[in-house]
Motif scaffolding. Structure first.
Motif, short mmCIF file in Angstrom:
data_model
loop_
_atom_site.label_atom_id
_atom_site.label_comp_id
_atom_site.label_asym_id
_atom_site.label_seq_id
_atom_site.Cartn_x
_atom_site.Cartn_y
_atom_site.Cartn_z
N GLY A 129 96.97 69.86 39.55
CA GLY A 129 96.81 70.14 38.25
C GLY A 129 96.10 70.68 37.65
O GLY A 129 96.26 70.42 36.22
N VAL A 206 95.50 59.93 28.34
CA VAL A 206 95.43 61.49 28.92
C VAL A 206 96.46 62.41 28.30
O VAL A 206 96.39 64.09 28.76
CB VAL A 206 96.23 60.82 30.88
CG1 VAL A 206 95.16 60.11 31.74
CG2 VAL A 206 98.32 60.47 30.35
N ALA A 207 97.39 62.33 27.14
CA ALA A 207 97.84 63.16 26.85
C ALA A 207 98.21 64.25 28.02
O ALA A 207 98.57 65.81 27.37
CB ALA A 207 97.04 63.62 26.20
N ASN A 208 99.33 63.42 28.73
CA ASN A 208 100.14 64.18 28.85
C ASN A 208 101.23 63.55 30.31
O ASN A 208 100.21 62.87 30.99
CB ASN A 208 99.19 64.71 30.87
CG ASN A 208 99.90 65.80 32.09
OD1 ASN A 208 101.14 65.88 31.83
ND2 ASN A 208 99.55 66.23 32.41
N GLN A 210 102.67 63.63 32.31
CA GLN A 210 103.15 63.85 34.21
C GLN A 210 102.43 63.09 34.91
O GLN A 210 101.90 63.44 36.37
CB GLN A 210 102.77 65.53 34.77
CG GLN A 210 103.89 66.52 34.04
CD GLN A 210 105.44 65.94 34.39
OE1 GLN A 210 105.55 65.66 35.20
NE2 GLN A 210 105.92 65.96 33.07
#
Length: 372
Positions: A129, A206-208, A210
């Motif tokens: 990541g 986390v704004a993700n 995944q």
């Protein structure tokens, strides 16, 4: 605190002011390190002039509001000490979601829900990541992940409010929260709501898409030993992790994605509650017997056995009989009854057809809310 650690001593004091802000201790070399272990303020303030370390725990205590509703504790009321800011026992926490129904009567299941969760595929996130990973980047990512569970989560349990401005999560006991996982104990209904809110806040943090976490929830009576509470939550978490793609939640032996969870526990439950309120207003309050029958039909809707394929006709028969036995009167009443029946078949039948056995989640919540 009285032990000697290789020539060093550890001391814990209530506040910096009570020891002169450590000035003299620092000047004479007695004080080598000082950290602030206090929880964040209600407004979120963190910095008070000292480096922070997070104990990451919150323990529910009595306040003035609990004194006004002490009747909900029933036979455990003798354990309540609302004026002393005493720590609440698990017996009392299990009673917190009960609702007054008039007079001295209280309604709602007396139970705890334990929730254990952790981030999915964290090792892979650290490995893949980070573009051009460095020690500093990995340390920063680790601290950011830890801050959500070790700092924000205990603060939210103490000070967070739901969409109605109610401090609904203040009875949640944070057994541990930090690193990439957490383990909470709280009153059953509020903890189910907390799970939804926790997932939403984590996704925003986390704004993700995944980066996800899975959670296992277990509902138990308050007399259940702590080890068993932990074991039950751990087994539920393992079931959630075994779901393809993870990013799931398990409760009452049902594992669903967080998207399905939110739809079932918010939209479908709200629609079912509205239907029940309408029916109750016309003398057809949903009985426990009817909800048990719907729970059985949810299992049949998921079954692959030929004999269970007629669950739709069984649903129609059960609802028709229920409403026709209770909503009686003139032509207006008959029309109202038929409309209720059509709406119930549309809502419940549609939800069973879509979610099958998972529809037992909102059904069970409504059943436990009716318990006396």
């Amino acid at each position: 605190l009285g032990l000697d650690y290789f020539g060093y001593r550890l001391a814990i004091v209530p506040s910096a002011e009570e020891s002169g802000k450590y000035g003299e201790l620092a000047r004479n070399g007695t004080l080598l390190r000082v950290w602030d272990f206090d929880a964040a303020e209600a407004d979120g303030t963190l910095w008070r002039g000292y480096a922070r370390r997070f104990v990451n725990s919150y323990v529910p205590r009595f306040d003035a509001g609990d004194a006004q509703t002490a009747g909900k504790y029933g036979r455990w009321e003798v354990e309540a000490e609302p004026q002393s800011a005493a720590i609440k026992t698990l017996n009392l926490i299990a009673c917190e979601d009960r609702q007054a129904t008039g007079g001295d009567r209280w309604q709602g299941e007396i139970a705890l829900v334990t929730i254990k969760g952790d981030i999915d595929n964290l090792g892979e996130i650290f490995q893949k990541g980070l573009e051009k990973p460095t020690f500093a980047k990995m340390a920063s990512l680790s601290r950011q992940v830890n801050a959500f569970f070790a700092l924000w989560l205990p603060w939210f349990c103490e000070h967070g409010r739901d969409e109605y401005g109610i401090a609904r999560y203040r009875n949640t006991y944070t057994v541990f929260a930090g690193g990439d996982d957490f383990f909470l104990i709280g009153p059953w209904d509020s903890t189910l709501a907390l799970a939804t809110t926790l997932r939403e806040r984590f996704a925003a943090y986390v704004a993700n898409p995944q980066i996800t976490f899975s959670a296992g929830l277990s509902m138990n009576p308050p007399k259940t030993p702590i080890r068993q509470l932990a074991r039950n939550a751990e087994e539920a978490l393992a079931a959630a992790k075994n779901r393809p793609g993870k990013n799931a939640v398990t409760l009452w032996q049902r594992s669903v994605s967080w998207t399905e969870w939110q739809t079932l526990m918010e939209q479908r439950r709200a629609a079912l509650e509205a239907l029940m309120a309408r029916a109750g207003g016309h003398g057809a309050s949903f009985s426990s017997g009817l909800i048990y029958a719907l729970l059985q039909l949810s299992d049949r809707a998921e079954s692959t056995l030929p004999k269970d394929a007629i669950w739709r006709s069984q649903l129609h028969y059960r609802l028709a009989r229920f409403f026709r036995d209770r909503v009686k009167g003139d032509e207006t009443a008959r029309n109202r009854r038929e409309q209720l029946l059509a709406d119930a078949i549309r809502e419940i039948g549609g939800a069973l057809g879509t979610y099958k056995g998972a529809y037992r989640l909102p059904l069970s919540v409504l059943l436990y809310r009716q318990r006396e």
